[in-house]
Design an enzyme around this catalytic site. Structure first.
Site, PDB file in Angstrom:
ATOM      1  N   CYS A   1      -6.488  -8.590   3.211  1.00 22.56           N
ATOM      2  CA  CYS A   1      -7.937  -8.509   3.158  1.00 22.56           C
ATOM      3  C   CYS A   1      -9.321  -9.390   3.762  1.00 22.56           C
ATOM      4  CB  CYS A   1      -8.382  -7.777   2.158  1.00 22.56           C
ATOM      5  SG  CYS A   1      -7.190  -6.039   1.712  1.00 22.56           S
TER       6      CYS A   1
ATOM      7  N   THR B   1      -6.716  -0.229   7.084  1.00 20.48           N
ATOM      8  CA  THR B   1      -7.932  -1.502   7.715  1.00 20.48           C
ATOM      9  C   THR B   1      -8.007  -0.601   9.188  1.00 20.48           C
ATOM     10  OG1 THR B   1      -8.225  -1.781   5.040  1.00 20.48           O
ATOM     11  CG2 THR B   1      -9.845  -3.099   7.389  1.00 20.48           C
TER      12      THR B   1
ATOM     13  N   VAL C   1       0.958  -1.137   0.086  1.00 19.64           N
ATOM     14  CA  VAL C   1      -0.012  -0.039   0.015  1.00 19.64           C
ATOM     15  C   VAL C   1       1.003   1.270  -0.102  1.00 19.64           C
ATOM     16  CG1 VAL C   1      -1.655   0.939   1.054  1.00 19.64           C
ATOM     17  CG2 VAL C   1      -2.235  -1.359   1.383  1.00 19.64           C
TER      18      VAL C   1
ATOM     19  N   THR D   1      -2.916  -4.288   9.185  1.00 19.23           N
ATOM     20  CA  THR D   1      -3.437  -4.517  10.569  1.00 19.23           C
ATOM     21  C   THR D   1      -3.498  -6.116  10.466  1.00 19.23           C
ATOM     22  OG1 THR D   1      -5.602  -3.516   9.016  1.00 19.23           O
ATOM     23  CG2 THR D   1      -4.388  -2.410  11.116  1.00 19.23           C
TER      24      THR D   1
ATOM     25  N   ASP E   1      10.749   3.946   6.746  1.00 19.88           N
ATOM     26  CA  ASP E   1      10.281   1.847   6.700  1.00 19.88           C
ATOM     27  C   ASP E   1      10.592   1.956   7.797  1.00 19.88           C
ATOM     28  OD1 ASP E   1       8.553  -0.795   5.541  1.00 19.88           O
ATOM     29  OD2 ASP E   1       9.751  -0.520   6.975  1.00 19.88           O
TER      30      ASP E   1
ATOM     31  N   ARG F   1      14.438  -3.005   3.970  1.00 19.40           N
ATOM     32  CA  ARG F   1      13.460  -3.082   2.707  1.00 19.40           C
ATOM     33  C   ARG F   1      14.155  -0.753   2.339  1.00 19.40           C
ATOM     34  NH1 ARG F   1       9.337  -4.288  -0.862  1.00 19.40           N
ATOM     35  NH2 ARG F   1       7.375  -2.543  -0.134  1.00 19.40           N
TER      36      ARG F   1
END
Length: 318
Positions: free
Chosen positions: A260, A120, A16, A85, A34, A39
């Protein structure tokens, strides 16, 4: 506050955060943060292990700084949180990544800062769980000294057609003025338009029901496929026939997984239970879809045994 004086930093560079950071870098200077050092090294070298981004398209852009150094964030005043999440082994919301990111932001925000969440969550989570952490660490007052927004992500991992710029974006803010500010910010990068929700709770709820609805529709078709299989009826043939009606929804049976659909319903049911209502339909759909992996595997084993038995019989006849 206006969009021109917002100094944007993206917190969390997964499937995202990274596309969002790169999209904003086409319009303004962006800091992409991050906590994972490896990364950041990969991204600086043009490597995305998630295979979501083709960095060749962004070689000429110099408006983005990839970093894991908190000092690089000290002059920012707009923090967009895009951390995962997940759920825990008991299928309850795991807010640890969200709260860790919130603690980082809380240590950095100053007067007139804006914190926007994309992760979310269940309705009420941002203002009930995150805002108190921000207030405690910053020693600032919510909606007086700093403000919040919520604009839920709608990224579909691996989908090269539905990208950040061409997925309509829900936006919201902690005051009417902030709601407009958040909406104007996202309008910079979302070419297909935005939708201003009434408030943060409405935006949170809208996001969490998007995947809950899909989960339930898939669960229905999965259950039908089990019934038809026991009746020796081909499910796809039934769906083909039924789909000739104009308002029949074209869902297909299959496994439900990913980031998701198999997770978000548990956020909503968790919140529902805390206010004294135990969901019936949502949990029933989850139960069906959670069992589909075992069902598909068992059907494959049966088919393999049947074929093996058939081949053995044929061999004996020869």
């Amino acid at each position: 506050m206006n969009t021109k004086n917002l100094k944007v930093v993206i917190i969390g560079l997964g499937y995202v955060g990274l596309p969002l950071a790169l999209e904003f870098s086409k319009k303004r200077t962006v800091i992409a943060f991050d906590i994972k050092k490896d990364r950041i090294k990969e991204l600086i070298n043009g490597i995305d292990r998630n295979l979501e981004i083709n960095f060749k398209k962004f070689k000429t852009l110099k408006n983005i700084l990839f970093t894991n150094n908190l000092k690089d964030l000290e002059k920012s005043n707009c923090f967009i949180v895009t951390v995962p999440t997940p759920i825990d082994k008991f299928k309850k919301p795991d807010l640890n990544p969200l709260l860790k990111a919130t603690k980082i932001v809380g240590s950095l925000i100053k007067k007139d800062s804006l914190v926007i969440y994309e992760s979310t969550v269940y309705p009420g989570c941002i203002e009930e769980k995150c805002v108190p952490v921000l207030e405690k660490l910053s020693r600032l007052n919510y909606n007086r000294d700093f403000f919040c927004g919520y604009s839920p992500e709608r990224i579909n991992p691996g989908d090269k057609l539905h990208t950040v710029a061409n997925i309509k974006k829900i936006t919201s803010g902690s005051t009417p003025e902030i709601s407009k500010l958040v909406d104007n910010l996202y309008k910079e990068i979302v070419t297909v338009g935005t939708y201003q929700a009434k408030n943060i709770k409405v935006a949170e709820a809208a996001k969490v029901i998007e995947n809950t609805q899909r989960d339930l529709n898939i669960a229905l078709i999965n259950e039908l496929s089990v019934i038809f299989n026991k009746m020796n009826i081909d499910t796809q043939s039934v769906l083909d026939a039924a789909s000739t009606k104009w308002n029949f929804l074209p869902f297909k049976p299959g496994l439900v997984g990913g980031h998701c659909i198999g997770v978000d319903p548990y956020y909503l049911t968790h919140k529902s239970k805390t206010i004294g209502y135990k969901p019936q339909v949502i949990l029933a759909g989850r139960k069906i879809n959670d069992k589909m992996g075992f069902y598909v595997a068992s059907q494959m084993i049966k088919a393999m045994k049947k074929k093996k038995k058939k081949n053995k019989k044929k061999k004996n006849q020869n």
